[in-house]
Design a protein around this motif. Structure first.
Motif, PDB file in Angstrom:
ATOM      1  N   ASN A 147      18.512   0.394   4.746  1.00 22.59           N
ATOM      2  CA  ASN A 147      18.009   1.701   5.196  1.00 22.59           C
ATOM      3  C   ASN A 147      17.524   1.666   6.632  1.00 22.59           C
ATOM      4  OD1 ASN A 147      18.391   2.644   2.489  1.00 22.59           O
ATOM      5  ND2 ASN A 147      16.405   1.792   1.943  1.00 22.59           N
ATOM      6  N   PHE A 148      18.252   0.955   7.476  1.00 19.31           N
ATOM      7  CA  PHE A 148      17.891   0.859   8.886  1.00 19.31           C
ATOM      8  C   PHE A 148      18.275   2.162   9.575  1.00 19.31           C
ATOM      9  CE2 PHE A 148      19.076  -1.029  13.202  1.00 19.31           C
ATOM     10  CZ  PHE A 148      17.772  -0.960  13.660  1.00 19.31           C
ATOM     11  N   GLY A 149      17.303   2.797  10.205  1.00 19.77           N
ATOM     12  CA  GLY A 149      17.588   4.069  10.861  1.00 19.77           C
ATOM     13  C   GLY A 149      16.384   4.554  11.631  1.00 19.77           C
ATOM     14  N   VAL A 150      16.484   5.747  12.143  1.00 22.63           N
ATOM     15  CA  VAL A 150      15.421   6.351  12.951  1.00 22.63           C
ATOM     16  C   VAL A 150      14.645   7.340  12.090  1.00 22.63           C
ATOM     17  CG1 VAL A 150      16.971   8.136  13.822  1.00 22.63           C
ATOM     18  CG2 VAL A 150      14.896   7.582  15.097  1.00 22.63           C
ATOM     19  N   SER A 151      13.316   7.256  12.140  1.00 16.95           N
ATOM     20  CA  SER A 151      12.480   8.179  11.375  1.00 16.95           C
ATOM     21  C   SER A 151      11.872   9.257  12.244  1.00 16.95           C
ATOM     22  CB  SER A 151      11.356   7.404  10.674  1.00 16.95           C
ATOM     23  OG  SER A 151      10.478   6.824  11.621  1.00 16.95           O
ATOM     24  N   SER A 152      11.709   8.990  13.519  1.00 16.22           N
ATOM     25  CA  SER A 152      11.161   9.996  14.416  1.00 16.22           C
ATOM     26  C   SER A 152      11.540   9.630  15.837  1.00 16.22           C
ATOM     27  CB  SER A 152       9.630  10.096  14.271  1.00 16.22           C
ATOM     28  OG  SER A 152       9.018   8.871  14.635  1.00 16.22           O
ATOM     29  N   ALA A 153      11.371  10.580  16.723  1.00 20.62           N
ATOM     30  CA  ALA A 153      11.737  10.361  18.117  1.00 20.62           C
ATOM     31  C   ALA A 153      10.887  11.246  19.002  1.00 20.62           C
ATOM     32  CB  ALA A 153      13.224  10.655  18.340  1.00 20.62           C
ATOM     33  N   ALA A 167      10.835  12.316  23.551  1.00 18.80           N
ATOM     34  CA  ALA A 167      11.732  12.357  24.704  1.00 18.80           C
ATOM     35  C   ALA A 167      11.910  10.987  25.329  1.00 18.80           C
ATOM     36  CB  ALA A 167      11.203  13.341  25.749  1.00 18.80           C
ATOM     37  N   SER A 168      11.075  10.017  24.958  1.00 14.84           N
ATOM     38  CA  SER A 168      11.160   8.688  25.578  1.00 14.84           C
ATOM     39  C   SER A 168      10.983   7.562  24.582  1.00 14.84           C
ATOM     40  CB  SER A 168      10.091   8.567  26.672  1.00 14.84           C
ATOM     41  OG  SER A 168       8.792   8.756  26.125  1.00 14.84           O
ATOM     42  N   SER A 169      11.129   7.827  23.278  1.00 16.76           N
ATOM     43  CA  SER A 169      10.959   6.758  22.298  1.00 16.76           C
ATOM     44  C   SER A 169      11.742   7.066  21.039  1.00 16.76           C
ATOM     45  CB  SER A 169       9.476   6.564  21.946  1.00 16.76           C
ATOM     46  OG  SER A 169       8.978   7.673  21.238  1.00 16.76           O
ATOM     47  N   LEU A 170      12.017   6.008  20.283  1.00 21.31           N
ATOM     48  CA  LEU A 170      12.698   6.108  18.992  1.00 21.31           C
ATOM     49  C   LEU A 170      11.950   5.221  18.006  1.00 21.31           C
ATOM     50  CD1 LEU A 170      16.367   5.727  20.262  1.00 21.31           C
ATOM     51  CD2 LEU A 170      15.422   7.799  19.246  1.00 21.31           C
ATOM     52  N   MET A 171      11.539   5.795  16.885  1.00 19.02           N
ATOM     53  CA  MET A 171      10.861   5.032  15.847  1.00 19.02           C
ATOM     54  C   MET A 171      11.890   4.567  14.829  1.00 19.02           C
ATOM     55  SD  MET A 171       8.034   3.773  14.910  1.00 19.02           S
ATOM     56  CE  MET A 171       7.506   2.833  13.463  1.00 19.02           C
ATOM     57  N   LEU A 172      12.139   3.259  14.790  1.00 20.64           N
ATOM     58  CA  LEU A 172      13.119   2.681  13.872  1.00 20.64           C
ATOM     59  C   LEU A 172      12.392   2.136  12.646  1.00 20.64           C
ATOM     60  CD1 LEU A 172      15.327   0.737  16.435  1.00 20.64           C
ATOM     61  CD2 LEU A 172      15.608   3.069  15.605  1.00 20.64           C
ATOM     62  N   VAL A 173      12.965   2.329  11.474  1.00 22.05           N
ATOM     63  CA  VAL A 173      12.380   1.865  10.219  1.00 22.05           C
ATOM     64  C   VAL A 173      13.462   1.199   9.390  1.00 22.05           C
ATOM     65  CG1 VAL A 173      10.540   3.591  10.164  1.00 22.05           C
ATOM     66  CG2 VAL A 173      12.754   4.128   9.152  1.00 22.05           C
ATOM     67  N   TRP A 174      13.034   0.377   8.428  1.00 23.26           N
ATOM     68  CA  TRP A 174      13.978  -0.333   7.566  1.00 23.26           C
ATOM     69  C   TRP A 174      13.256  -0.870   6.348  1.00 23.26           C
ATOM     70  CZ3 TRP A 174      12.246  -2.000  12.303  1.00 23.26           C
ATOM     71  CH2 TRP A 174      11.435  -3.135  12.325  1.00 23.26           C
ATOM     72  N   ARG A 200      11.286 -13.405   9.561  1.00 24.96           N
ATOM     73  CA  ARG A 200      11.218 -12.723  10.848  1.00 24.96           C
ATOM     74  C   ARG A 200      12.366 -11.739  10.953  1.00 24.96           C
ATOM     75  NH1 ARG A 200      14.024 -17.363  11.331  1.00 24.96           N
ATOM     76  NH2 ARG A 200      15.695 -17.580  12.856  1.00 24.96           N
ATOM     77  N   TYR A 201      12.279 -10.841  11.917  1.00 23.30           N
ATOM     78  CA  TYR A 201      13.361  -9.925  12.265  1.00 23.30           C
ATOM     79  C   TYR A 201      13.564  -9.987  13.776  1.00 23.30           C
ATOM     80  CZ  TYR A 201      12.796  -7.767   7.652  1.00 23.30           C
ATOM     81  OH  TYR A 201      12.719  -7.537   6.302  1.00 23.30           O
ATOM     82  N   ARG A 202      14.788  -9.774  14.204  1.00 26.67           N
ATOM     83  CA  ARG A 202      15.069  -9.629  15.629  1.00 26.67           C
ATOM     84  C   ARG A 202      15.788  -8.299  15.843  1.00 26.67           C
ATOM     85  NH1 ARG A 202      17.479 -14.337  19.226  1.00 26.67           N
ATOM     86  NH2 ARG A 202      15.276 -14.908  19.082  1.00 26.67           N
ATOM     87  N   LEU A 203      15.236  -7.494  16.741  1.00 30.01           N
ATOM     88  CA  LEU A 203      15.778  -6.174  17.054  1.00 30.01           C
ATOM     89  C   LEU A 203      16.403  -6.222  18.435  1.00 30.01           C
ATOM     90  CD1 LEU A 203      16.021  -3.137  16.311  1.00 30.01           C
ATOM     91  CD2 LEU A 203      13.805  -2.806  17.434  1.00 30.01           C
ATOM     92  N   SER A 244       7.042  -6.600   8.957  1.00 26.33           N
ATOM     93  CA  SER A 244       7.325  -5.392   9.732  1.00 26.33           C
ATOM     94  C   SER A 244       8.310  -4.500   8.987  1.00 26.33           C
ATOM     95  CB  SER A 244       7.907  -5.766  11.102  1.00 26.33           C
ATOM     96  OG  SER A 244       6.993  -6.535  11.845  1.00 26.33           O
ATOM     97  N   ARG A 245       8.048  -3.214   9.012  1.00 28.50           N
ATOM     98  CA  ARG A 245       8.952  -2.227   8.428  1.00 28.50           C
ATOM     99  C   ARG A 245       9.289  -1.119   9.423  1.00 28.50           C
ATOM    100  NH1 ARG A 245       9.167  -5.904   5.830  1.00 28.50           N
ATOM    101  NH2 ARG A 245       8.845  -6.209   3.597  1.00 28.50           N
ATOM    102  N   GLY A 246       8.850  -1.275  10.643  1.00 30.54           N
ATOM    103  CA  GLY A 246       9.153  -0.266  11.645  1.00 30.54           C
ATOM    104  C   GLY A 246       8.790  -0.763  13.024  1.00 30.54           C
ATOM    105  N   TYR A 247       9.407  -0.135  14.057  1.00 28.74           N
ATOM    106  CA  TYR A 247       9.118  -0.499  15.443  1.00 28.74           C
ATOM    107  C   TYR A 247       9.436   0.698  16.317  1.00 28.74           C
ATOM    108  CZ  TYR A 247       8.883  -3.171  19.777  1.00 28.74           C
ATOM    109  OH  TYR A 247       8.531  -3.631  21.005  1.00 28.74           O
ATOM    110  N   ASN A 248       8.505   1.016  17.207  1.00 28.47           N
ATOM    111  CA  ASN A 248       8.683   2.143  18.114  1.00 28.47           C
ATOM    112  C   ASN A 248       9.253   1.623  19.429  1.00 28.47           C
ATOM    113  OD1 ASN A 248       8.444   4.940  18.766  1.00 28.47           O
ATOM    114  ND2 ASN A 248       6.683   4.440  20.043  1.00 28.47           N
TER     115      ASN A 248
END
Length: 932
Positions: free
Chosen positions: A317-323, A325-332, A345-348, A472-476
């Motif tokens: 379920n890797f995808g974007v939950s919010s955004a 004008a200058s950021s994207l919140m990714l979740v998984w 660990r995770y590497r993005l 981790s389950r998300g990263y902005n």
């Protein structure tokens, strides 16, 4: 002659007084040992002892001090005797070497503890050289920073180790070596060797914090910290393949993996010791420590681990939950399946996906397409030059879905052959490539056009975004750090390129486990675009009010690009009297511009807000200018109880009920009643009852003879009714603060019915399963009478051999009452041959009913002219296979008498059975022109 002591510029000599027995005087002289061979001795002193030999001695030979010497220089000293002989002083080649020196500046070097027991500490050291080197040493120890000390016996300077005994276990001692040379100051306590600290004690405890830090498919690396007791100078590492403390099994057999003095060790296969490591096979590793106690190694610490590969599956379920004008919140979510050890660990990583007009974002290739094409990974042309005829496909913003509709594409371009070109107009084509034009493909690889063909440069625009923990389950994401491609620090450092509104990006997320050689298969999400919140929807209009629902229509916000377009809408209902807001609906899709709002209060005035949302969040809401009232019409109108104890005309009653609304004090009702059907002399001449026709309440109000106004609550008792007659009732709702009632009404038709008669026949078991029995019975009411009389059935079953003889009190189960009506025809009558009971006309009509099930025997036994009667049907579940059950059905109507025993159907027996075996010997027996 011997040296007694020295100072830094003198030497004290002495010799035996017996040697003066034949002497009257002695002469002391000296010369530097490094002087030339012809250098004469310098007289230090001449001492007269007596005039005649028979006189007593008047001098001493035990303290001869030669002063004025140079520190650190070695001298030759001579003492010559004389008597009264005229030859003078004796001649001699004997001399004494000595040097004036200071105290030893360093008694010993390299002081080390080499062994301990529970009551002793053994130290060793190295001797020192030089002119001020010690001639003797002592070993001292203290527990109070040398305020007090204990010294050993004096040892020769050639001794290099010593055991201090009589110590107390687990107390800490500080030890050092002191020394003395010929200097007359002797032992000086302030001049010591370097100190060592140690404690007498046992072998060490087990190492602490033993953990597996990394693995490969053929090795495991473990680390630990010092034992809590006893310290450690060496560690023995052992391994037992196939063993684990987590799973019961035979006692592990440990093989030596090696020794180390560090706090980490990598276990690999050691075939000569029968130690093998296999991918996926657990291994139990233990580590034991030893200190300076000669008893050996202490107890072991253990850790379970497994040589593994990197994870074989991707994060879910890797995808974007919010955004913004200058950021994207990714979740998984974590990977599932194919996990070789827990995720650690995770590497993005991410890259910019440039539009075609800015240089392309798809894979250029020459294997299928011409040199002017950009192709996907299969070689299909995605975008082409003016001469190409292939349609363009692009990606819907913030999804990985391909589209070919211009308005769905980046920038809402209207190109016919290419999507994603902002500012395009109808008829535009993508330009052909020009020399030195750069493209980045779907995977981030860079290509350059040399004027003839596309050439891969070997570079990539993939960069590391972050290294993240296993929890981790998300990263902005706010920017891409270009200096960390392929690795980098955590957090990344270097020049960051901020995310920009409208620029498409692609991200990959890979999970890692303890395997140190790589990460698992990455999850991939493409075409993510920072966006801004949408504007307010336009022209919000409520319409079509009902008692608890209302339709709302609106127009989309005036968006200029897809970067502020809504992806969904949310509706809020606002009560105009209190201002209370309630969330009226769940979100609806961006392609919808109307919604039915439910859950409203009857007779209440509402306005509606519509909020447009996208990944950036909620935009400004738009409130409707128009407010509307919901209708006060009640719901759930039923006749719940009929009293017919006195059968005289006009003596019966019926209780009319409806659903109590959440705001009953705000509403009132008007009830209209008329007789619309009956028997005998009291039969009315008015129009017949109108079932399910509420419009008659408005259009034919003159038909109604009785009027009840100002009714509140949710119940009204109607009196003066006639037994077995039919009545039609209408109920209008209105607000207590208004004299008017709504124009719509709820309507029902009911019969003043008596106690139930024999209204159930032909109770049969229609079908079985292993745990259920399906019952069917024939009701004598028509569908219309079934509803008017509020018919319901009580189904009972028992395992008694004489069922229901006890009045249903023992071994009898009563199921909740059901209003079961299965109107005929609800099944398909078998029509292979003429049916004497149904008739060919019904047969031909039912054969087309493909959605109906074949009839059971109950239906076949009915007459064709009863086609409007209600069948009853109920499936009784939760039964035991093979147990005999007895069933009966008891009917009831709205009459207060309830369920009557005297009108129950004949009990039937049924046994839940497993599915039957297939029939055997199926064959054609005979045929005619229309039957087989």
């Amino acid at each position: 002659l011997h040296l007694v002591s020295v100072t830094e510029n003198s030497c004290q000599l002495a010799f035996s007084s017996a040697e003066l027995s034949n002497a009257t005087a002695y002469l002391v002289s000296y010369v530097r040992d490094d002087a030339a061979a012809n250098q004469s001795y310098q007289v230090a002193m001449e001492v007269a002892c007596r005039s005649r030999l028979e006189d007593p001695l008047g001098c001493s030979s035990s303290s001869i001090t030669v002063a004025g010497l140079v520190k650190g220089v070695t001298y030759r000293f001579k003492v010559l005797l004389r008597n009264l002989n005229s030859m003078g002083y004796q001649q001699s080649d004997n001399y004494l070497l000595a040097a004036p020196v200071g105290i030893p500046q360093l008694p010993a070097t390299g002081l080390t503890v080499i062994a301990i027991t529970t009551s002793s500490i053994t130290v060793s050291w190295s001797p020192v050289g030089g002119p001020d080197r010690p001639l003797f040493v002592k070993v001292g120890y203290t527990r109070d920073a040398w305020a007090t000390q204990v010294l050993s016996e004096e040892l020769s300077a050639s001794v290099t180790n010593y055991t201090v005994t009589g110590l107390t276990k687990d107390l800490t001692y500080t030890l050092a070596v002191i020394g003395r040379n010929s200097n007359d100051l002797g032992y000086v306590g302030a001049v010591r060797s370097s100190e060592v600290t140690a404690s007498p004690g046992d072998v060490p405890s087990r190492p602490t914090n033993l953990t597996c830090t990394s693995v490969t498919s053929t090795s495991v690396t473990v680390s630990w910290t010092l034992p809590a007791y006893g310290g450690g100078v060496q560690y023995m590492v052992e391994a037992s393949p196939g063993s684990s403390t987590l799973v019961a099994g035979p006692a592990p057999v440990f093989r030596l993996a090696g020794y180390t003095t560090s706090l980490t060790f990598t276990v690999v296969a050691v075939p000569e010791r029968s130690l093998t490591l296999t991918t996926g096979v657990p291994v139990l590793v233990r580590v034991r420590a030893r200190n300076l106690n000669p008893a050996g190694y202490g107890p072991p610490a253990r850790v379970d681990t497994t040589p593994t590969q990197p994870p074989l599956s991707s994060p879910q379920n890797f995808g974007v939950s919010s955004a913004t004008a200058s950021s994207l919140m990714l979740v998984w979510n974590p990977p599932v399946g194919g996990i070789t050890g827990p995720v650690t660990r995770y590497r993005l990583t991410g890259c910019v996906m440039k539009d075609y007009c800015d240089g392309g974002s798809y894979l250029p290739d020459t294997k299928t397409c011409g040199p002017s094409c950009i192709c996907d990974t299969t070689g299909k042309a995605i975008c082409a030059d003016q001469a190409a005829t292939d349609r363009c496909v692009c990606l819907v913003p913030n999804t990985g879905v391909f589209c070919d509709t211009d308005n769905d594409c980046t920038g809402r371009g209207t190109c016919k052959r290419v999507c994603g070109c902002q500012g395009c107009v109808a008829g535009d084509f993508p330009p052909g490539p020009t020399a030195r034009m750069l493209f980045y493909d779907y995977y981030g690889a860079e290509w350059i056009y040399d004027g003839t063909r596309w050439i891969g440069t070997g570079r990539t625009n993939w960069v590391q975004v972050a290294n993240l923990s296993a929890s981790s389950r998300g990263y902005n994401v706010t920017g891409l750090y270009l200096s960390t491609a392929g690795g980098g620090t955590d957090p990344p450092s270097g020049a960051a390129i901020p995310l920009a509104r409208g620029v498409r990006h692609r991200f990959q997320l890979a999970a890692g486990n303890l395997n140190s050689q790589g990460l698992g298969v990455p999850a991939d999400v493409s075409n993510l675009i920072p966006v801004t919140r949408p504007g307010p929807p336009l022209i919000v209009v409520p319409a079509s009010p009902a008692s608890t629902t209302m339709a709302v229509n609106w127009q989309p916000p005036a968006s200029s690009t897809s970067f502020d377009s809504p992806t969904r809408y949310r509706l809020v209902a606002v009560r105009t009297d209190t201002g209370e807001s309630i969330r009226a609906t769940d979100t609806v899709t961006s392609t919808t511009t109307s919604a039915l709002v439910t859950g409203l209060w009857p007779g209440t005035n509402y306005r509606f807000q519509v909020v447009a949302e996208n990944l950036a969040g909620e935009g400004v809401s738009q409130l409707s200018n128009l407010s509307l009232w919901t209708l006060a019409t009640p719901s759930g109108l039923v006749v719940s109880r009929v009293e017919t104890q006195n059968l005289a005309d006009g003596s019966c009653t019926a209780t009319l009920r409806w659903t109590l609304p959440p705001n009953p004090t705000m509403l009132r009702y008007m009830v209209l009643l008329r007789r619309c059907g009956g028997t005998g002399s009291n039969a009315p001449a008015l129009p017949a009852c109108q079932d399910s026709e509420p419009a008659v309440c408005v259009n034919q109000r003159g038909w109604f003879t009785r009027n009840f106004t100002g009714v509140t609550g949710a119940e009204l008792v109607l009196d003066g009714l006639y037994a077995d007659d039919s009545y039609e009732v209408c109920i209008f709702g209105g607000r207590v603060d208004s004299s008017a009632y709504d124009a719509s009404a709820a309507q029902a038709v009911f019969v003043v019915v008596g106690p139930p008669a024999a209204a159930v026949t032909q109770l049969t078991v229609a079908s079985y399963t292993e745990t259920a029995v399906r019952l069917r019975w024939l009701g004598l009411q028509s569908l219309r009478d079934f509803e008017r009389q509020s018919v319901r059935y009580l189904v009972e079953f028992s395992t008694d051999s004489s069922p229901f003889n006890d009045g249903g009190k023992i071994n009898t189960v009563q199921l909740p009452a059901v209003a079961a009506c299965d109107p005929y025809p609800s099944c398909m009558v078998p029509c292979a041959c003429p049916d004497p009971t149904a008739g060919s006309s019904i047969c031909s009509a039912l054969e087309s009913g493909a959605s109906r099930m074949p009839c059971d025997q109950v239906t076949l036994n009915r007459r064709a002219d009863r086609g409007t009667l209600c069948d009853g049907a109920l499936e009784v579940t939760g039964l035991q296979t093979g147990v005999s059950y007895y069933f009966r059905v008891r009917p009831a109507t709205a009459n207060a008498a309830g369920f009557a025993d005297g009108s129950s159907a004949t009990p039937v027996a049924g046994v839940p059975l497993a599915p039957a075996q297939p029939p055997a010997s199926l064959r054609v027996a005979n045929v005619t022109g229309s039957c087989v």
